[in-house]
Design a protein around this motif. Sequence first.
Motif, mmCIF file in Angstrom:
data_model
loop_
_atom_site.group_PDB
_atom_site.id
_atom_site.type_symbol
_atom_site.label_atom_id
_atom_site.label_comp_id
_atom_site.label_asym_id
_atom_site.label_seq_id
_atom_site.Cartn_x
_atom_site.Cartn_y
_atom_site.Cartn_z
ATOM 1 N N LEU A 166 0.829 -1.203 0.000
ATOM 2 C CA LEU A 166 0.000 0.000 0.000
ATOM 3 C C LEU A 166 0.865 1.255 0.000
ATOM 4 C CD1 LEU A 166 -2.891 1.062 0.089
ATOM 5 C CD2 LEU A 166 -2.829 0.885 2.589
ATOM 6 N N GLU A 167 1.907 1.268 0.811
ATOM 7 C CA GLU A 167 2.803 2.425 0.862
ATOM 8 C C GLU A 167 3.541 2.623 -0.464
ATOM 9 O OE1 GLU A 167 5.279 1.591 4.177
ATOM 10 O OE2 GLU A 167 3.767 2.122 5.679
ATOM 11 N N THR A 168 3.943 1.519 -1.081
ATOM 12 C CA THR A 168 4.632 1.616 -2.366
ATOM 13 C C THR A 168 3.703 2.187 -3.438
ATOM 14 O OG1 THR A 168 6.076 -0.244 -1.823
ATOM 15 C CG2 THR A 168 5.849 0.306 -4.145
ATOM 16 N N ALA A 169 2.458 1.742 -3.454
ATOM 17 C CA ALA A 169 1.495 2.240 -4.445
ATOM 18 C C ALA A 169 1.246 3.731 -4.264
ATOM 19 C CB ALA A 169 0.180 1.466 -4.324
ATOM 20 N N ARG A 170 1.182 4.193 -3.025
ATOM 21 C CA ARG A 170 0.993 5.627 -2.792
ATOM 22 C C ARG A 170 2.138 6.434 -3.388
ATOM 23 N NH1 ARG A 170 -0.580 4.700 3.551
ATOM 24 N NH2 ARG A 170 -2.805 4.190 3.267
ATOM 25 N N LYS A 171 3.365 5.935 -3.244
ATOM 26 C CA LYS A 171 4.517 6.622 -3.825
ATOM 27 C C LYS A 171 4.478 6.569 -5.350
ATOM 28 C CE LYS A 171 7.598 5.799 0.106
ATOM 29 N NZ LYS A 171 8.847 5.110 0.563
ATOM 30 N N MET A 172 4.074 5.420 -5.894
ATOM 31 C CA MET A 172 3.993 5.299 -7.345
ATOM 32 C C MET A 172 2.998 6.282 -7.931
ATOM 33 S SD MET A 172 4.070 1.143 -7.854
ATOM 34 C CE MET A 172 3.969 1.256 -9.650
ATOM 35 N N LEU A 173 1.882 6.474 -7.235
ATOM 36 C CA LEU A 173 0.810 7.308 -7.774
ATOM 37 C C LEU A 173 1.241 8.765 -7.914
ATOM 38 C CD1 LEU A 173 -2.132 6.916 -8.696
ATOM 39 C CD2 LEU A 173 -2.854 7.763 -6.454
ATOM 40 N N GLU A 174 2.255 9.187 -7.180
ATOM 41 C CA GLU A 174 2.727 10.559 -7.280
ATOM 42 C C GLU A 174 3.217 10.888 -8.692
ATOM 43 O OE1 GLU A 174 5.717 10.972 -4.311
ATOM 44 O OE2 GLU A 174 4.345 10.644 -2.615
ATOM 45 N N ALA A 175 3.623 9.870 -9.429
ATOM 46 C CA ALA A 175 4.129 10.094 -10.786
ATOM 47 C C ALA A 175 3.008 10.212 -11.814
ATOM 48 C CB ALA A 175 5.067 8.955 -11.191
ATOM 49 N N ALA A 176 1.773 9.931 -11.431
ATOM 50 C CA ALA A 176 0.681 9.863 -12.401
ATOM 51 C C ALA A 176 0.432 11.181 -13.135
ATOM 52 C CB ALA A 176 -0.595 9.380 -11.718
ATOM 53 N N PRO A 177 0.328 12.343 -12.459
ATOM 54 C CA PRO A 177 0.038 13.575 -13.208
ATOM 55 C C PRO A 177 1.069 13.881 -14.295
ATOM 56 C CG PRO A 177 -0.324 13.910 -10.852
ATOM 57 C CD PRO A 177 0.339 12.570 -10.992
ATOM 58 N N GLY A 178 2.356 13.719 -13.954
ATOM 59 C CA GLY A 178 3.391 13.994 -14.946
ATOM 60 C C GLY A 178 3.344 13.036 -16.114
ATOM 61 N N LEU A 179 3.075 11.764 -15.838
ATOM 62 C CA LEU A 179 3.031 10.770 -16.904
ATOM 63 C C LEU A 179 1.821 11.003 -17.803
ATOM 64 C CD1 LEU A 179 4.655 8.323 -17.845
ATOM 65 C CD2 LEU A 179 3.215 6.884 -16.399
#
Length: 375
Positions: A166-179
């Motif tokens: 869950l913690e890893t997914a939260r960090k991954m999601l931070e890249a979504a707007p830029g991508l």
Amino acid sequence: MAWQNILGPSRTPRAPLSATEELFRSYLDLRWHFDPPAASAAGVTGADDRLGDFTADTMRAHLAAFRSLAGAIEQLEVEDPPEEIERTALLDEVRITIARFERERPHVHDPGFWLAHLFTGYHTLLRRRYGTAAERARGLFGRIRATPEFLKGARETLRDPPRVFLETARKMLEAAPGLLAEAAAAVRAGAPELAEPLDAAMAEASAAVARFGVALRSELAAHHDDLSFAIGEEQFNRRLHHEHALQAGAPELYRYGLRLVEETAAELEALARRIAPTVPWRTLVERLRSRGGPGSGLLPAFRDAVERARSFLLARDLVTIPEGDLEVVETPDFLRPLLPFAAYDPPGPYAPERTGTLYVTTPRPGEEPAHGHHG
């Protein structure tokens, strides 16, 4: 594996397929339907505008298809030894796929599995160097438009993720707007006629990402056991034997790991004594890390090491180096939580462009080290 060469855009006309080759082709058809971004990464372009579906009903259908295919492979009578080796390799791959989704169930317990699938779908097309800009743009547009339904399926499917997932997914999601923004820019540049429907698709995709973020932060509860990510010795051994073709099991690998830890600690202690004789190596590492790490010097160091290794191999004619270049680049933001150090991404087996990629994760000041799990 030779069975991978049965299907692909570069396949030339040949004699009718044998029974073995027909099964190989059936597997690849199923595989690309199951995981369209994997098809794109392999160089198969027919599903560039699609994302996978890992919801409960669809997964039951997929697993039934994989089990049926495994049964057909098992019953196939093969006399040629090389062909038997290929058949066994294919059977192992099908079996490990079934075991992974029936036992580990990443689609149920790992939100990072869904995000890795989604982001890889974008990233693969953004990095592609063959085909036309219009073709890539149409693929990206299709995946942007598919994002809301995909993330809706993720919210409905996910249950009890281990805390580390869950913690890893939260960090991954931070890249979504830029991508997403990068994908939208590529669509506008490659297919200007899609600008109007793209605006609507981007609004829906951005809202779906924000909604998924809410689910990760406040709706999806972590499993009560922080060690629930463990797959168990039986499944771990199955992966070692059938996915990685290793004879050693978990106990042997554990002992080997302990020895590596001891050897590495001894090397660190010796190096620390040379730098600061009275300071324990762990304290010294923390001091160096607090200074911001190697920063911009890490990528040039990796590139230099790659070139020296290549020159060494060529000078001694030790191995045949395949055609194509090797790029050493910064790890994409969405992969940083999964790749704490470096990882190699080979060119797709069917891609006409043969450049491999070595991702290097440069430390950033104040950033916690990545967990480095792979869902």
